[in-house]
Design a protein around this motif. Structure first.
Motif, PDB file in Angstrom:
ATOM      1  N   HIS A   1      -2.384   2.298  -4.676  1.00  0.00           N
ATOM      2  CA  HIS A   1      -1.919   3.659  -4.444  1.00  0.00           C
ATOM      3  C   HIS A   1      -3.066   4.479  -3.867  1.00  0.00           C
ATOM      4  N   ILE A   2      -2.839   5.011  -2.681  1.00  0.00           N
ATOM      5  CA  ILE A   2      -3.851   5.778  -1.953  1.00  0.00           C
ATOM      6  C   ILE A   2      -3.416   7.233  -1.882  1.00  0.00           C
ATOM      7  N   ILE A   3      -4.301   8.124  -2.296  1.00  0.00           N
ATOM      8  CA  ILE A   3      -4.003   9.560  -2.287  1.00  0.00           C
ATOM      9  C   ILE A   3      -4.872  10.257  -1.238  1.00  0.00           C
ATOM     10  N   ILE A   4      -4.215  10.953  -0.313  1.00  0.00           N
ATOM     11  CA  ILE A   4      -4.916  11.744   0.703  1.00  0.00           C
ATOM     12  C   ILE A   4      -4.554  13.203   0.482  1.00  0.00           C
ATOM     13  N   ASP A   5      -5.482  13.950  -0.049  1.00  0.00           N
ATOM     14  CA  ASP A   5      -5.256  15.362  -0.351  1.00  0.00           C
ATOM     15  C   ASP A   5      -5.976  16.235   0.679  1.00  0.00           C
TER      16      ASP A   5
ATOM     17  N   SER B   1       0.856  -1.192   0.000  1.00  0.00           N
ATOM     18  CA  SER B   1       0.000   0.000   0.000  1.00  0.00           C
ATOM     19  C   SER B   1       0.887   1.235   0.000  1.00  0.00           C
ATOM     20  N   ILE B   2       0.845   1.980  -1.095  1.00  0.00           N
ATOM     21  CA  ILE B   2       1.593   3.233  -1.180  1.00  0.00           C
ATOM     22  C   ILE B   2       0.642   4.357  -0.785  1.00  0.00           C
ATOM     23  N   ILE B   3       1.015   5.115   0.223  1.00  0.00           N
ATOM     24  CA  ILE B   3       0.176   6.210   0.696  1.00  0.00           C
ATOM     25  C   ILE B   3       0.877   7.529   0.389  1.00  0.00           C
ATOM     26  N   THR B   4       0.190   8.377  -0.351  1.00  0.00           N
ATOM     27  CA  THR B   4       0.732   9.692  -0.705  1.00  0.00           C
ATOM     28  C   THR B   4      -0.178  10.766  -0.158  1.00  0.00           C
ATOM     29  N   ILE B   5       0.375  11.636   0.691  1.00  0.00           N
ATOM     30  CA  ILE B   5      -0.403  12.776   1.175  1.00  0.00           C
ATOM     31  C   ILE B   5       0.066  14.024   0.447  1.00  0.00           C
TER      32      ILE B   5
END
Length: 279
Positions: free
Chosen positions: A33-37, A4-8
């Motif tokens: 790929h998880i994007i937290i904006d 799980s790649i988490i990108t904020i």
């Protein structure tokens, strides 16, 4: 083995594009790929929506800080391991995951490699982490998020990142896992990611915050008082309890004042013995 790649991200469209491009280019595809904006207003949301088919999950909403955003990602993660690749950080090359894949086994809790540190003027160097990390290591620094694969179930066991800490919650998490809980880890001699200087964690204006927050963690949880990162005082009642928990090879460094107090006690004892002999 799902990663799980988490990108904020917060108002860093350029950084987000670089980060995502490095993920899309990976030859190893067993990842989510998880994007937290954080409700960006710089065009980041347009980029996310354009590439939403490549993201397992994404959201754009206000948050209360970096660790709050990271925790949102953790709660959505389904992988065996989690890698935090925040906006602006990039994977070193397209073969990173392929090289790491065989090391991501179920009985290893943390798998970490090296970081390439890119300076503001374009100069760079490899930040090589040691094969053995212990209490003395954490007195100086911490593991790099972008270079560390964390078994997801660790967050279920020990909880997610503290949000009352603004800059050292990851340090506190790694410290607990390795020094106190003795969780397993493995160093692999490969560069995982590129970290660009100039962010929150490297800003000189945050030096004092680093010290204050580390002091808070050590004092609250371990009855340990951090003076200057490399000078420590431990209360007598907790000394043995704490020493038994941490790596047995730890070297405790005292302040001069504490050393002089011990020395004066020894001198006083010898003076007392000498006086008794004379009498």
């Amino acid at each position: 083995m799902l990663v799980s790649i988490i990108t904020i991200n917060l108002n860093d469209k350029t950084g987000l594009e670089k980060t995502c491009s490095s993920v899309f280019a990976q030859t190893f595809k067993d990842y989510e790929h998880i994007i937290i904006d954080g409700a960006s207003i710089d065009g980041s949301l347009d980029y996310i929506e354009t590439h939403k088919d490549k993201f397992t999950y994404w959201i754009s909403e206000p948050d209360s800080g970096v660790y709050n955003a990271m925790n949102k990602g953790i709660r959505q993660a389904k992988g065996d391991y989690v890698l935090f690749l925040n906006s602006g950080d990039i994977l070193y090359n397209e073969n990173v995951f392929s090289k790491v894949e065989n090391s991501l086994v179920k009985d290893i809790d943390l798998v970490y490699g090296n970081l390439w540190i890119e300076g503001r003027k374009g100069e760079g160097f490899t930040n090589k982490y040691p094969g053995v990390i212990d209490f003395n290591f954490f007195k100086r620094t911490s593991l790099g998020h972008a270079a560390t694969f964390i078994k997801r179930t660790l967050f279920e066991t020990y909880g997610v990142y503290r949000t009352d800490l603004k800059i050292v919650s990851d340090w506190a998490f790694f410290f607990e896992l390795i020094c106190l809980e003795k969780r397993s880890y493995l160093k692999i001699d490969t560069i995982i990611a590129v970290f660009y200087e100039g962010g929150l964690s490297t800003a000189s204006s945050y030096n004092e915050l680093h010290k204050e927050e580390r002091k808070k963690v050590l004092l609250e949880n371990y009855d340990l008082y951090d003076i200057n990162f490399d000078q420590l005082l431990i209360s007598n009642k907790q000394h043995q309890k704490f020493y038994n928990k941490i790596n047995p090879r730890v070297e405790l460094v005292t302040t001069n004042r504490f050393f002089l107090k011990i020395l004066n006690s020894i001198i006083g004892l010898f003076a007392f013995i000498l006086k008794k002999k004379r009498s």
